[in-house]
Scaffold this active site. Structure first.
Site, PDB file in Angstrom:
ATOM      1  N   SER A 136       0.855  -1.181   0.000  1.00  0.00           N
ATOM      2  CA  SER A 136       0.000   0.000   0.000  1.00  0.00           C
ATOM      3  C   SER A 136       0.896   1.237   0.000  1.00  0.00           C
ATOM      4  O   SER A 136       1.963   1.235  -0.624  1.00  0.00           O
ATOM      5  CB  SER A 136      -0.940  -0.040   1.210  1.00  0.00           C
ATOM      6  OG  SER A 136      -1.826   1.066   1.194  1.00  0.00           O
ATOM      7  N   TYR A 150      -3.770   7.990  -7.345  1.00  0.00           N
ATOM      8  CA  TYR A 150      -2.931   7.048  -6.603  1.00  0.00           C
ATOM      9  C   TYR A 150      -3.399   6.913  -5.159  1.00  0.00           C
ATOM     10  O   TYR A 150      -3.535   5.793  -4.641  1.00  0.00           O
ATOM     11  CB  TYR A 150      -1.480   7.525  -6.653  1.00  0.00           C
ATOM     12  CG  TYR A 150      -0.492   6.624  -5.960  1.00  0.00           C
ATOM     13  CD1 TYR A 150      -0.085   5.436  -6.553  1.00  0.00           C
ATOM     14  CD2 TYR A 150       0.053   6.970  -4.723  1.00  0.00           C
ATOM     15  CE1 TYR A 150       0.840   4.608  -5.928  1.00  0.00           C
ATOM     16  CE2 TYR A 150       0.976   6.151  -4.089  1.00  0.00           C
ATOM     17  CZ  TYR A 150       1.364   4.974  -4.697  1.00  0.00           C
ATOM     18  OH  TYR A 150       2.274   4.155  -4.066  1.00  0.00           O
ATOM     19  N   LYS A 154      -4.838   3.402  -3.313  1.00  0.00           N
ATOM     20  CA  LYS A 154      -4.216   2.778  -2.150  1.00  0.00           C
ATOM     21  C   LYS A 154      -5.168   2.749  -0.952  1.00  0.00           C
ATOM     22  O   LYS A 154      -5.132   1.800  -0.147  1.00  0.00           O
ATOM     23  CB  LYS A 154      -2.915   3.495  -1.802  1.00  0.00           C
ATOM     24  CG  LYS A 154      -1.829   3.324  -2.854  1.00  0.00           C
ATOM     25  CD  LYS A 154      -1.493   1.857  -3.097  1.00  0.00           C
ATOM     26  CE  LYS A 154      -0.354   1.671  -4.080  1.00  0.00           C
ATOM     27  NZ  LYS A 154      -0.014   0.245  -4.285  1.00  0.00           N
TER      28      LYS A 154
END
Length: 247
Positions: A136, A150, A154
């Protein structure tokens, strides 16, 4: 094929950075299905040095999830762990300037490929009481300008792991926070073309981490990922964990 006594681990994003370092760390410790879009000289060397314990599956993670699991079972007879490391940062752009198709591409790589691989791995991991280890990011819980795609991908990974922890109690599922690692992704972040979108302060922050020697070595993260993959600790399942706790 008859089941091997050693642990069998599937590793994505294995050609460079954290993935390559993890493949190197797993030598002599496990059988490895190394998944990558390209075959770098470094990964090719590992394959040559470990002909009986390393198998390469070449392809985009969005396309080879099921096939990579099938390769593990056909070659080694079982599956003990998946380390899902493949991921991309781009697009780096503010939401108002976003290309939605680029967001979809990122989510296909960072999230949906993970879901697909996990889906096909679960029946085999139930048998071995195995582990799911997903890379992660601190960006899952922290805002970085122009990193929305992004960051969101995550954050989705962390929630996926929480759900896996609830649904599959015999499989240890963890999301790992690796810190800021000295990888090709960091080179991309420091590129001056990203300065305007990210903002000068954020861009300079990452450049200063490099110049001051504060970036984490991929080999350190690899030690943590390898440990987690090889050791099922039920107390950890469903958690977002710091890499430093496992080296």
């Amino acid at each position: 094929m008859a089941e091997t006594a050693e642990k069998v681990i599937l590793l994505t994003g294995s050609s460079k950075g954290i993935g390559l370092a993890t493949a190197e760390a797993l030598q002599k410790k496990a059988k490895v299905i190394a998944v990558s879009r390209s075959l770098t000289p470094e990964l090719e060397t590992l394959l040559i040095q470990n002909p009986d314990s390393f198998v390469h599956v070449k392809g985009d993670v969005t396309e080879v999830g099921k096939a990579s699991i099938e390769t593990a079972i056909k070659k080694f007879g079982k599956l003990d762990s998946v380390i899902l490391n493949a991921g991309v940062l781009e697009p780096i752009a503010k939401i108002a300037d976003a290309d939605i198709n680029e967001w979809r591409k990122l989510f296909d790589i960072n999230f949906f490929s993970v879901v697909e691989t996990v889906k096909y791995a679960i029946p085999h991991l139930r048998k071995t009481k195995g582990t799911i280890v997903i890379v992660s990011s601190g960006a899952a819980v922290r805002v970085f300008p122009a990193w929305a795609a992004y960051c969101c991908s995550k954050a989705a990974i962390n929630m996926l792991v929480m759900n896996l922890g609830s649904e599959e109690p015999d499989i240890m599922s963890v999301a790992v926070r690796p810190g800021v690692v000295d990888t090709p992704m960091q080179v991309s972040i420091r590129n001056d073309s990203n300065k305007e979108a990210m903002g000068g302060d954020t861009h300079n922050f990452f450049k200063e981490l490099k110049t001051s020697g504060q970036l984490v070595a991929p080999q350190d993260i690899a030690k943590a990922l390898s440990f987690l993959a090889l050791n099922n600790n039920p107390k950890l399942t469903g958690q977002f964990v710091e890499w430093k706790s496992f080296v």
